[in-house]
Design a protein around this motif. Sequence first.
Motif, mmCIF file in Angstrom:
data_model
loop_
_atom_site.group_PDB
_atom_site.id
_atom_site.type_symbol
_atom_site.label_atom_id
_atom_site.label_comp_id
_atom_site.label_asym_id
_atom_site.label_seq_id
_atom_site.Cartn_x
_atom_site.Cartn_y
_atom_site.Cartn_z
ATOM 1 N N TYR A 178 -3.412 -2.196 11.014
ATOM 2 C CA TYR A 178 -2.161 -2.953 10.909
ATOM 3 C C TYR A 178 -1.759 -3.437 12.301
ATOM 4 N N THR A 179 -1.453 -4.723 12.405
ATOM 5 C CA THR A 179 -0.972 -5.270 13.688
ATOM 6 C C THR A 179 0.305 -6.062 13.457
ATOM 7 N N GLU A 180 1.245 -5.925 14.394
ATOM 8 C CA GLU A 180 2.484 -6.715 14.335
ATOM 9 C C GLU A 180 2.957 -6.935 15.772
ATOM 10 N N ASP A 181 3.338 -8.149 16.092
ATOM 11 C CA ASP A 181 3.783 -8.460 17.456
ATOM 12 C C ASP A 181 5.238 -8.004 17.624
ATOM 13 N N SER A 208 4.062 1.449 10.668
ATOM 14 C CA SER A 208 2.632 1.136 10.851
ATOM 15 C C SER A 208 1.764 2.162 10.148
ATOM 16 N N GLN A 211 1.651 1.277 6.501
ATOM 17 C CA GLN A 211 0.841 0.064 6.266
ATOM 18 C C GLN A 211 -0.655 0.357 6.441
#
Length: 388
Positions: A178-181, A208, A211
């Motif tokens: 999972y990646t989120e800026d 995270s 997710q």
Amino acid sequence: MKVGIDLIHFATSNYYLDLETYAQEKGTDPNKYLIGIGQEKMSIAPPDEDIITLSAKAAAPILDKIDKNTITAVLFATESGVDQSKSAGAFLHGLLELPNRCRVVEFKHACYAGTAALQMATSMVRANPNETILVIAADIAKYDIDSSGEATQGCGAVAMLVTKDPRILAIEPGSGYYTEDVMDFWRPNHRSTALVDGKYSTKVYLNSLKQAWEHFTESTGRKFSDIDAFCYHIPFSRMTEKAHKTLVKKVGTPVSEALFKSQTQPGQVYNRLVGNSYSASLFIGFCSFLDNAVQDLSNKRFGFFSYGSGCVAEFFSGLIQPNYQQHLMTTSHQQQIASRKALDYQTYLEFYHTDTFGQNNIVFSKNNLGPYRLMDIQNDIRHYVKTS
Ligand code: CAA
């Protein structure tokens, strides 16, 4: 073909600041740290210790057990890099006299990069079983004085030998990520200390986890009940409890207090005493689990949650190999932690402020008592020495 961690060893510094001493200095209740965040001590690096000397200390005992000329790559994960261009692994390669037929590269994404390096190493070995890869995760966690993060500092380095037919952990293919800026923790190039939005960072960590777990279950078909033990990234040990509670709630399977503890507690023993070591922290937690579990872990499946602020997260799993106990370096881990010297707050501050950041000419006093030390920086060139 099985691929994974053949040998693992970690190193930390020779000094620590006790959180009781810290609480006294700050006029706070020590239980905020001992109970509230679950930390007793934090390892403090003297000015002549950095990620290179820590990682050399972590890797040397592994190299003593193999022919070091078989190493084909050094994958070095860190958030505390010492150069914007030359990789930390190249300094380490020289210090440990590794073979020239070897590739070296540095990995960065906050506390996540160690997992990226480990996964890259397993892929390289799957593609070419003759590879013998040294994966390093090393960091010195440093926050501003009087910031919320100050009590969660620490330092450590982990060295992992990744090969086919590993003797400790076979890493299973498939993971959830999972990646989120987001801006929960970051360190601009001009700063030696991290900036953090502390409460927000814990929320992003937990989201995270949910997710990455969802993706892990979809992509591997594995369930909570398939996993015997859980290692989480540990910025402070109480975070493990928060994370595991969140996961248990998400999967909806009731877990007794005894099972909850046996699934997580052995993994927290070292981190309570070492503090945060960013990219190394998850793997020091794994060493802690292996060294402190009372039962035989052979054939048990471990779940690993790696979290790097900013943010990138991954959930992956692995199987502990039979007879793994014969290959652990428990005595070295325990001796290093037990033999550290306590710092008073004033000496901690002196170490803290003699930062190598921005220094181009400096000779260091000898405080690092380990086998490798940073001797000086002359005209922007770092000189390391093997002392024993
Ligand atoms: N006795 C017992 N418990 C006490 C207490 C006392 N006397 N005083 C306070 N506590 C409890 C509080 O109730 C609180 O518990 P909960 O978390 O259950 O609410 C806990 O101790 C912490 O107290 P505060 O919330 O008041 O503490 P704080 O605001 O000073 O700092 C923190 C907490 C935000 C986590 C801070 O340590 C911080 O900024 N840390 C750095 C950031 C971090 O580690 N984030 C983790 C996720 S990001 C990540 O994982 C990447 C990474 O490595 C950085």
